[in-house]
Design an enzyme around this catalytic site. Structure first.
Site: not given
Length: 660
Positions: A363, A554, A558
């Site tokens: 990410d 995080d 996700d």
């Protein structure tokens, strides 16, 4: 508090359930089934092993008398001396062998050692029979000590929660157990004290040592309103913290629970060795019988006593304990080394998984960037700029996203008389709600597309992250937000490339921002404008290509991708609880470079484990051949067995002292 028991039966490789520290297993009235309390991490004193030490002394004295002074004793005298020593050293082993035999379990190390040593006595090799039992018991002692130390060192890394805390109640400071503190109560932390509970800082500023949580000793400066976590140490001044999570729900408590549970999740290598031991031991018994009986049909001068002795040597050297103990110990060491580096593996199986990873998918926000945003510009469209910022801050005040926090912080104290109602999240798009009776939308451009609101398409060319705002169905303007790259992000990508690992970035941010970050860091492939389901699609596509994936994220959005990847990695500092709980590996200090460290620790652990397998099997095969051929004696067999076990254990233990 749960602690995983060590594999209790080296040869049978039985799988034990967890025990509770306060409640012993039903079999504990006799000790565990292997005669050792592997769940305990308390070190035992030398004096507690006086029977074994006495037996060892007898063996040494008799050897000195026989080989040093050439003093020999009659068989009767030897029996009188050696039988008590044998029972002192082998009582537990004989007892366990008998109990297992009563359950028709004959293929285990205890029965194996009992048969071998009783057989040695039967053919008059008294000193060797006692020596086999003594050195076997010494090997077990060292194994138990090594396993207990490994578990204790892992537990000690994180079991640092204070057992008392000062809480302010009715204007008075009272000391209570942290479990008795309620959410929103205020606790006081003196300089040098550990924070007992998660919360937010009420004092204007404070400095904390976060090494217990992150592995980094660098002081962390906190300002009023910022998050403080249990396990941090207050460095310089009296601080007050408002509690935001109960004792059992603190990140430190969850991390400790993860580490304890990790020792119970076995790797594929451990599972293979356990299955191998179950097949290997019966085969060894059969081969030992063949070594004794088969030569009768082929050897002209067959002497039963000589071939029985060779069979006994075969039994002694064949014990697979070195394998079944040193391998879990190697994985304990890997988990401990990772914990020292601020990385939590939730099971030894994930150490193996990390050795296979060839693609790391990440990410952007909070993973490669700091997730600490600052407002750069407020651009209005036929709307008052201050009013636009006020409305944006009002609706974003109901979100915990770092971008929302940045807008609220930038707006300052403007929300006192604002009426905020019916705020809801539109997944992957932004927020919708009523502010002072007006419908307000705040999010990415796709949010306005979803509600069919016309806006200036030129905003897609902005290089920074933008929050687009619509009021009462009309496009009102946008706010640009800038995020900083993490200091070690570029280093992490370079290190991954050095390991020949491909890097991919997936982000919900617009493609121009994603491309900019990817170019700065040198990421191989970058995809923007992704909803949570789009991230899942991208990961599934990579898996269909045969990639072994680690996904690092995080945010709450996700969590599905973290669960889907071969190895899900969560950033534990800024990460959401959902992602941390879903992840297989947690990086406590949010540093991307720790991804590389995790891979290196996995590879190092696997290397040590296979060194132990090769050492144990290699030596055993050589001595088995020599024993069957009449070259190796019981002395060589027991020394080789115990020596290999000790070397394998020392090799496994050294993992925790290594640097990566």
């Amino acid at each position: 508090m749960k602690v995983a028991n060590r594999h209790s039966d080296c040869c049978a490789a039985e799988k034990h359930t967890h025990t509770n520290d306060n409640h012993k297993h039903a079999s504990d009235e006799h000790g565990d089934d292997d005669g050792h309390d592997h769940g305990s991490t308390e070190p035992q004193s030398w004096l507690s092993h006086w029977p074994l030490l006495t037996a060892l002394t007898v063996v040494i004295v008799m050897m000195v008398l026989e080989y040093g002074f050439h003093i020999t004793f009659s068989n009767l005298i030897q029996l009188i001396i050696f039988i008590p020593a044998y029972l002192l050293a082998g009582y537990n082993v004989l007892d366990l062998a008998f109990r297992k035999a009563m359950r028709l379990d004959f293929f285990n190390e205890f029965f194996l050692m009992s048969v071998a040593t009783v057989g040695a006595f039967a053919i008059g090799s008294y000193s060797e029979g006692v020596a086999v039992m003594v050195f076997y018991a010494i090997g077990e002692w060292f194994q138990d000590t090594a396993v207990s130390n490994a578990k204790r060192s892992i537990k000690a890394l994180l079991d640092i929660r204070p057992d008392a805390v000062d809480v302010i109640r009715d204007g008075k400071i009272i000391t209570v157990n942290p479990a008795e503190v309620n959410i929103d109560e205020v606790i006081q932390i003196k300089p040098g004290e550990k924070v007992a509970l998660d919360g937010v800082l009420l004092s204007e500023k404070a400095t904390f040592n976060t090494a217990a949580l992150t592995g980094e000793s660098k002081p962390d400066n906190k300002n009023k309103g910022e998050q403080v976590l249990a396990g941090m140490i207050n460095l310089n001044q009296l601080s007050e913290i408002q509690v935001k999570a109960s004792f059992k729900d603190s990140k430190l408590s969850k991390i400790l629970e993860m580490v304890q549970d990790a020792t119970a999740r076995k790797s594929q290598t451990q599972l293979f060795i356990s299955r191998f031991a179950k097949v290997y031991t019966p085969i060894v018994f059969l081969l030992a019988v063949l070594v004794v009986g088969l030569p009768y049909f082929f050897v002209a001068d067959y002497v039963f006593r000589d071939w029985l002795y060779r069979g006994l040597v075969f039994l002694v050297i064949s014990c697979p304990c070195a394998l079944v103990v040193s391998i879990p110990l190697g994985y304990f060491g890997g988990i401990g080394l990772a914990s020292k580096n601020g990385i939590l593996f939730k099971g030894s199986n994930f150490l193996d998984v990390m050795t296979q990873v060839d693609t790391v998918v990440m990410d952007k926000t909070g993973t490669l960037t700091k997730g600490v945003f600052d407002v750069q510009r407020v651009v209005s469209n036929n709307f008052d700029e201050k009013e636009l910022l006020k409305l944006a801050a009002a609706i974003e005040s109901k979100s915990t996203h770092p971008i929302a926090t940045a807008i609220v912080k930038h707006a300052g104290d403007v929300l006192q008389d604002v009426k905020i109602e019916q705020v809801e999240e539109v997944a992957g798009h932004g927020l919708k709600g009523l502010i002072n009776g007006k419908e307000v939308l705040a999010g990415n451009a796709r949010l306005l597309d979803k509600f069919q609101i016309t806006y200036d398409k030129a905003i897609s060319e902005e290089a920074d992250t933008i929050v687009v705002i619509a009021v009462a169905g009309q496009y009102a303007g946008y706010i640009t937000i800038a995020d900083e790259l993490k200091e070690d992000a570029k280093q992490a990508i370079s290190a991954l490339h050095a390991l020949k690992i491909q890097t991919v970035m997936l982000s919900g941010d617009k493609q121009t921002v994603v491309d900019k970050v990817a170019k700065l860091l040198g990421i191989d492939h970058a995809f923007g404008n992704l909803l949570p389901e789009n991230k899942v699609e991208q990961v599934e596509a990579l898996k269909q290509q045969g990639k072994h994936l680690a996904f690092v994220g995080d945010g709450v959005n996700d969590a599905p991708v973290v669960a889907l990847a071969d190895a899900g990695i969560a950033m534990g500092g800024l990460g959401s609880d959902a992602t941390i709980e879903t992840a297989d590996i947690v990086i406590q200090n949010d540093q991307p470079s720790k991804i590389v460290t995790a891979i290196k620790i996995g590879r190092l652990t696997k290397k040590i484990v296979w060194q132990n397998i090769a050492l144990a099997m290699g030596v055993k095969v050589i001595v088995l051949i020599l024993g069957a051929g009449g070259v190796a004696t019981l002395w060589e067999a027991v020394i080789a067995d115990v020596g290999v076990a000790l070397l394998a254990i020392l090799n496994a233990v050294r993992i925790q002292q290594m640097k990566v």
